[in-house]
Design an enzyme around this catalytic site. Sequence first.
Site, short mmCIF file in Angstrom:
data_model
loop_
_atom_site.label_atom_id
_atom_site.label_comp_id
_atom_site.label_asym_id
_atom_site.label_seq_id
_atom_site.Cartn_x
_atom_site.Cartn_y
_atom_site.Cartn_z
N ASP A 18 0.82 -1.21 0.00
CA ASP A 18 0.00 0.00 0.00
C ASP A 18 0.86 1.26 0.00
O ASP A 18 1.98 1.25 0.50
CB ASP A 18 -0.91 -0.02 1.24
CG ASP A 18 -2.07 0.95 1.10
OD1 ASP A 18 -2.39 1.36 -0.05
OD2 ASP A 18 -2.67 1.31 2.13
N HIS A 35 2.37 3.16 -8.97
CA HIS A 35 2.33 1.71 -9.23
C HIS A 35 3.57 1.29 -10.03
O HIS A 35 4.19 0.26 -9.74
CB HIS A 35 1.05 1.33 -9.99
CG HIS A 35 -0.21 1.67 -9.26
ND1 HIS A 35 -0.38 1.39 -7.93
CD2 HIS A 35 -1.35 2.29 -9.65
CE1 HIS A 35 -1.57 1.82 -7.53
NE2 HIS A 35 -2.17 2.37 -8.56
N LEU A 129 11.21 -20.63 -4.42
CA LEU A 129 10.13 -19.80 -3.87
C LEU A 129 8.85 -19.91 -4.70
O LEU A 129 8.89 -19.88 -5.93
CB LEU A 129 10.59 -18.32 -3.87
CG LEU A 129 9.55 -17.28 -3.47
CD1 LEU A 129 9.26 -17.34 -1.98
CD2 LEU A 129 10.01 -15.88 -3.86
#
Length: 240
Positions: A18, A35, A129
Amino acid sequence: MEEISLNNLPKHIAVIMDGNGRWAKSRGALRIFGHQNGIKAVRETVEACAELGVGYLTLYTFSTENWGRPQVEVDGIMDLLVKTIGDEVPRLHKNNVQMKCIGDMDALPATARKNMEKGIETTKNNTGLVLNIALSYSGKWDIIQAVRKTASAVKSGEMSEEAIDEEQFSHYLSTYPAPDVDMLIRTGGDHRISNYLLWQSAYAELLFLDVLWPDFRKSHLLEAIKTFQTRDRRFGKTHD
Ligand code: FPP
């Protein structure tokens, strides 16, 4: 890095990324600029998790509720996603990262969906991962889709009603086979979960950081893991 104990790493880290909009606004720029600048933070986080040997990283990239943002921002995020996935998949693949998508893929524009599917297919046999990208995702959506699958398994006779338990139910959640979240990080200064991994975060350690997502770096992640390692996790029990 040396101060982190490798035998007490969170197995599953979830992040609410955020603060992109505020980061852009403070520079007099459009939200999409924030963004775009969040991508470096994503890259650093993925790399650090892969290097450390964290098992699962789940990033809240676009929530079910985010569809309600102005169309120009929604389109901008979708375009950014297509471009970023295209650019990053070779690097993810090289680093043995398995990319997955959780959320309502059918709600995505066709180009974004196809790009995601390509990335998922390319990296599906990687053993390092697991990177879950939460797209058109919400915790309530996830629980409802798992309830539907459970109901249909019972209806078809594949499973008995008595067999429904926490373990069985978790197999129908979109994050399966990831274990529950150990550490949930939210950047941007707000203290809420925002309909993220509601079931999976039942006993997650919550870390709320003031740093805005585009400024988030590997050092913030390492600090967060250090804090996680000081937490006394009792899972509702006592140590006595
Ligand atoms: C929240 O900040 C951020 C988003 C809704 C989008 C996050 C998306 C990215 C960083 C792109 C990631 C790409 C990949 C491939 C994982 P906000 O806009 O709510 O910020 P604000 O609270 O300051 O308004």
